[in-house]
Design a protein around this motif. Structure first.
Motif, mmCIF file in Angstrom:
data_model
loop_
_atom_site.group_PDB
_atom_site.id
_atom_site.type_symbol
_atom_site.label_atom_id
_atom_site.label_comp_id
_atom_site.label_asym_id
_atom_site.label_seq_id
_atom_site.Cartn_x
_atom_site.Cartn_y
_atom_site.Cartn_z
ATOM 1 N N ILE A 1 45.301 25.604 65.053
ATOM 2 C CA ILE A 1 44.461 25.947 63.901
ATOM 3 C C ILE A 1 44.028 24.653 63.233
ATOM 4 O O ILE A 1 44.866 23.879 62.781
ATOM 5 N N SER A 2 42.748 24.425 63.190
ATOM 6 C CA SER A 2 42.226 23.211 62.549
ATOM 7 C C SER A 2 41.741 23.547 61.142
ATOM 8 O O SER A 2 41.517 24.713 60.806
ATOM 9 N N ILE A 3 41.557 22.519 60.348
ATOM 10 C CA ILE A 3 41.010 22.722 59.001
ATOM 11 C C ILE A 3 39.619 23.328 59.092
ATOM 12 O O ILE A 3 39.283 24.264 58.368
ATOM 13 N N ASN A 4 38.811 22.818 60.015
ATOM 14 C CA ASN A 4 37.450 23.331 60.157
ATOM 15 C C ASN A 4 37.448 24.812 60.522
ATOM 16 O O ASN A 4 36.607 25.572 60.052
ATOM 17 N N SER A 5 38.411 25.227 61.356
ATOM 18 C CA SER A 5 38.457 26.637 61.748
ATOM 19 C C SER A 5 38.814 27.538 60.570
ATOM 20 O O SER A 5 38.503 28.720 60.571
ATOM 21 N N ILE A 6 39.436 26.975 59.549
ATOM 22 C CA ILE A 6 39.749 27.735 58.335
ATOM 23 C C ILE A 6 38.550 27.750 57.385
ATOM 24 O O ILE A 6 38.144 28.807 56.904
ATOM 25 N N ILE A 7 37.969 26.591 57.127
ATOM 26 C CA ILE A 7 36.902 26.557 56.109
ATOM 27 C C ILE A 7 35.591 27.193 56.598
ATOM 28 O O ILE A 7 34.688 27.411 55.802
ATOM 29 N N GLN A 8 35.524 27.515 57.886
ATOM 30 C CA GLN A 8 34.355 28.242 58.403
ATOM 31 C C GLN A 8 34.433 29.736 58.109
ATOM 32 O O GLN A 8 33.467 30.466 58.318
ATOM 33 N N ASN A 9 35.578 30.202 57.624
ATOM 34 C CA ASN A 9 35.747 31.613 57.318
ATOM 35 C C ASN A 9 34.768 32.019 56.216
ATOM 36 O O ASN A 9 34.737 31.411 55.143
ATOM 37 N N THR A 10 33.972 33.042 56.474
ATOM 38 C CA THR A 10 32.947 33.465 55.508
ATOM 39 C C THR A 10 33.549 34.097 54.254
ATOM 40 O O THR A 10 32.841 34.302 53.270
ATOM 41 N N ASN A 11 34.844 34.420 54.288
ATOM 42 C CA ASN A 11 35.506 34.940 53.086
ATOM 43 C C ASN A 11 35.941 33.825 52.142
ATOM 44 O O ASN A 11 36.467 34.105 51.073
ATOM 45 N N LEU A 12 35.748 32.585 52.558
ATOM 46 C CA LEU A 12 36.068 31.444 51.697
ATOM 47 C C LEU A 12 34.794 30.870 51.106
ATOM 48 O O LEU A 12 33.783 30.719 51.790
ATOM 49 N N GLU A 13 34.863 30.545 49.842
ATOM 50 C CA GLU A 13 33.734 29.924 49.143
ATOM 51 C C GLU A 13 34.140 28.525 48.699
ATOM 52 O O GLU A 13 35.190 28.344 48.078
ATOM 53 N N LYS A 14 33.313 27.538 49.059
ATOM 54 C CA LYS A 14 33.597 26.182 48.590
ATOM 55 C C LYS A 14 33.254 26.104 47.112
ATOM 56 O O LYS A 14 32.122 26.327 46.711
ATOM 57 N N ARG A 15 34.268 25.803 46.303
ATOM 58 C CA ARG A 15 34.047 25.690 44.866
ATOM 59 C C ARG A 15 33.436 24.334 44.536
ATOM 60 O O ARG A 15 32.515 24.243 43.752
ATOM 61 N N TYR A 16 33.981 23.300 45.109
ATOM 62 C CA TYR A 16 33.406 21.975 44.952
ATOM 63 C C TYR A 16 34.082 20.991 45.898
ATOM 64 O O TYR A 16 35.134 21.264 46.456
#
Length: 198
Positions: free
Chosen positions: A179-194
């Motif tokens: 599991i990479s960081i990129n594979s997590i932050i690509q999840n559409t249920n996550l929103e980048k706050r900043y």
């Protein structure tokens, strides 16, 4: 007339002093240290960091995320803390760091937030269980053993909260899936706050 002149001079001096004080405060508010200390956070937020060293550079470049470490934010009686799995000179167990310590040497940080509501009682119970068990860091980066690495830890928490993996794919490295960081932050249920760079 003299009283008026003295009053005007006093007001100008006072205004100048207050303006200088405001500017110094504004400059202090914009320092790296104060920005890192005043992040807008919420229970369950995912916090990412990238430090300025070769190891951090290596992990940040693995899957193109640009970050090398990940943790989960929780509110405590002493303010927000970060639960994360990392090896240091003192231990290879799960750590709970205050925000300032977690981001202290960061050159870049980001906050991601799950779009669905997180049951804070469930999250607290899960984190307390992890705290009691103090999982060890997984030096093999394997999904098949009872130790965890940082992204696996975050995925495990969200899997237990929502009964689905947080990662969107498994990254292949050295003939092993992880599991990479990129594979997590690509999840559409996550929103980048900043995201902030220093």
């Amino acid at each position: 007339m003299q009283i008026r002149l003295i009053a005007i001079l006093f007001l100008l001096f006072f205004a100048s002093y207050e303006a200088k004080k405001f500017m110094e405060k504004r400059e202090k508010d914009l320092t790296t240290e104060s920005l890192k200390e005043t992040l807008e956070l919420k229970n369950g937020d995912i916090i990412l960091r990238k430090e300025d060293n070769a190891l951090s550079d290596f992990f940040a470049s693995l899957d193109g995320a640009g970050f090398s470490h990940i943790g989960i934010v929780a509110n405590s009686k002493d303010g927000f803390v970060v639960f994360h799995l990392e090896v240091d000179e003192n231990s290879d167990e799960m750590k709970v760091s205050n925000i300032k310590d977690f981001v202290n040497f960061s050159k870049k940080i980001a906050i991601y937030r799950y779009k669905n509501n997180i049951n804070e009682d469930s999250l607290s119970k899960l984190l307390n269980e992890f705290l009691e068990n103090r999982p060890k860091f997984d030096f093999e980066f394997s999904l098949e053993n009872d130790t965890l690495y940082c992204t696996e830890f975050i995925n495990d928490i969200y899997f237990k909260l929502f009964d689905e993996n947080l990662y969107t794919y498994l990254y292949e490295f050295n003939e092993q899936s992880g599991i990479s960081i990129n594979s997590i932050i690509q999840n559409t249920n996550l929103e980048k706050r900043y995201e902030l760079e220093f």
